[in-house]
Design an enzyme around this catalytic site. Structure first.
Site, PDB file in Angstrom:
ATOM      1  N   HIS A  22       0.848  -1.209   0.000  1.00 46.48           N
ATOM      2  CA  HIS A  22       0.000   0.000   0.000  1.00 46.48           C
ATOM      3  C   HIS A  22       0.875   1.249   0.000  1.00 46.48           C
ATOM      4  O   HIS A  22       1.850   1.321   0.771  1.00 46.48           O
ATOM      5  CB  HIS A  22      -0.891   0.015   1.246  1.00 46.48           C
ATOM      6  CG  HIS A  22      -1.878  -1.116   1.295  1.00 46.48           C
ATOM      7  ND1 HIS A  22      -3.211  -0.954   0.987  1.00 46.48           N
ATOM      8  CD2 HIS A  22      -1.730  -2.422   1.604  1.00 46.48           C
ATOM      9  CE1 HIS A  22      -3.841  -2.113   1.115  1.00 46.48           C
ATOM     10  NE2 HIS A  22      -2.966  -3.027   1.488  1.00 46.48           N
ATOM     11  N   HIS A 201      -8.760  -7.839  -1.028  1.00 45.22           N
ATOM     12  CA  HIS A 201      -8.357  -8.450   0.237  1.00 45.22           C
ATOM     13  C   HIS A 201      -9.498  -9.379   0.686  1.00 45.22           C
ATOM     14  O   HIS A 201     -10.671  -9.015   0.553  1.00 45.22           O
ATOM     15  CB  HIS A 201      -8.215  -7.413   1.358  1.00 45.22           C
ATOM     16  CG  HIS A 201      -7.042  -6.505   1.253  1.00 45.22           C
ATOM     17  ND1 HIS A 201      -6.888  -5.588   0.262  1.00 45.22           N
ATOM     18  CD2 HIS A 201      -5.974  -6.347   2.075  1.00 45.22           C
ATOM     19  CE1 HIS A 201      -5.754  -4.914   0.474  1.00 45.22           C
ATOM     20  NE2 HIS A 201      -5.183  -5.354   1.565  1.00 45.22           N
ATOM     21  N   GLU A 204      -8.302 -12.259   5.578  1.00 45.69           N
ATOM     22  CA  GLU A 204      -7.198 -11.736   6.401  1.00 45.69           C
ATOM     23  C   GLU A 204      -7.616 -11.771   7.867  1.00 45.69           C
ATOM     24  O   GLU A 204      -6.901 -12.317   8.705  1.00 45.69           O
ATOM     25  CB  GLU A 204      -6.861 -10.294   5.967  1.00 45.69           C
ATOM     26  CG  GLU A 204      -5.747  -9.629   6.776  1.00 45.69           C
ATOM     27  CD  GLU A 204      -5.509  -8.161   6.400  1.00 45.69           C
ATOM     28  OE1 GLU A 204      -6.395  -7.566   5.752  1.00 45.69           O
ATOM     29  OE2 GLU A 204      -4.450  -7.615   6.779  1.00 45.69           O
TER      30      GLU A 204
END
Ligand code: HPA
Ligand code: ZN
Length: 344
Positions: A22, A201, A204
């Protein structure tokens, strides 16, 4: 962790790709201190030891709140370009040849930046990085799940209207709990229409269902993290069947407390089951890591030997969204490196 100097040197020289990093979370501690001193009214740490303390996360939600606070320091397209160029230098230093950088464009738009200016900053930072270091950067734009469908709409319409050079992927980050992947199918369909691959994502901090939803509703070709798949044999079989790659970020998972320790990280379960995995850093500036360190961890903690590390580097290139000539060039570099280092 005691790493042999030989292994550290082997990893440092290995050409590789980073697929999950990121832009803001990559900013080095000196870069963030420079910004926090430039914008003291943001109230963020002004000294290194305070900033390092600020980066000790109690849990995943705490991590996200710190991440959003740091966003207060990124105020202009010039700031964005400086972050890109700083990241490019850091990537070159660890022999990353190609990287897909996740940009939460919506955060920059909500900070009041000119939408065209954000895209221009990304294009300019990419060009400067290529010219200065030879590192090829590409971009993924992630929706922040905390900003709901309105944020998804802002993100995809910005990507449609202002395509920066090197745009390749579309993602979904921020909180997973309370942000069902299925809600974002329309935005991901529009992203595919403009040539952006689906790389959300999932798995996670929540269970396997978020990964299944990403495959079924978002057409994911890779999954950010995806470590919850290790809890579910049939899901691992499905990932293999669909040839979907996981962007695993071991240090990140320990720092955000998604897993208790590196020793308990499911990397080995996933790899031994035959799931395609890559090694990544996520937010290296906040987690005090870099991609070399993740490869060293794979050796020291997960028991991956040199041949396995070479294969992980190859997998990072093969499963990237880079153009085929870029992949071929880096894969040839890895083959040359393998021939030179394994014959020593
Ligand atoms: N997950 C979700 N959001 C994020 C992450 C992450 O790993 N890193 C930065 N924003
Ligand atoms: Zn991430």
């Amino acid at each position: 962790m005691t790493t042999s100097p030989d292994m550290a040197a082997f990893v440092a020289g290995l050409p590789k790709a980073e697929l999950h990093v990121h832009l803001q979370g990559a900013a080095s501690v000196p870069t963030i201190l420079e910004l926090s001193r430039r914008y003291p009214e943001a109230g963020l740490p002004l000294e290194e030891d305070e900033l390092r303390e600020f980066y000790r996360f109690r849990d995943f939600d705490h991590f996200l709140s710190v991440y959003m606070a740091v966003n207060e320091l990124v105020r202009t397209p010039d700031d964005v370009q400086a972050l890109v160029e700083g990241l490019g230098r850091d990537l070159a230093a660890v022999n990353v040849r190609y990287a897909e950088v996740t940009v939460t464009a919506d955060s920059h738009l909500l900070a009041g930046m000119d939408p065209a200016g954000v895209a221009e900053a990304l294009s300019a930072g990419r060009a400067a990085t290529l010219a200065r270091t030879g590192v090829e950067l590409a971009y993924t734009y992630d929706i922040n799940g905390a900003h709901g469908l309105a944020g998804a709409e802002r993100t995809i319409s910005w990507a449609e209207r202002f395509p920066a050079e090197g745009s390749v992927g579309f993602g979904l980050g921020g909180p997973e709990a309370g942000a069902p992947r299925t809600a974002y199918a329309d935005a991901f369909n529009r992203a595919r229409d403009i040539g952006l691959a689906s790389v959300p994502h999932a798995g996670e901090t929540t269970g396997p269902q978020s990964i299944r939803d990403s495959l079924d509703a978002l057409g994911a070709v890779r999954i950010g993290h995806g470590i919850a798949a290790a809890q579910d044999r049939s899901l691992m079989a499905e990932l293999i069947e669909r040839d979907v790659v996981l962007e695993v970020c071991p240090t990140s998972n320990v720092c955000t407390r998604a897993v208790d320790s590196l020793e308990e990280h499911p990397f080995t379960i996933l790899r031994e089951a035959g799931v395609r995995v890559t090694l990544n850093t996520d937010d290296p500036g906040m987690f005090d890591t870099d991609l070399n360190r993740e490869y060293v961890i794979a050796h020291d903690v997960f028991g991956v030997d040199r041949t396995g590390l070479l294969d992980l580097a190859r997998e990072s290139v093969r499963s990237s969204l880079a153009a085929q000539p870029v992949k071929d060039r880096i894969l040839a570099e890895i083959d040359d490196y393998a021939a030179a280092s394994l014959s020593e």
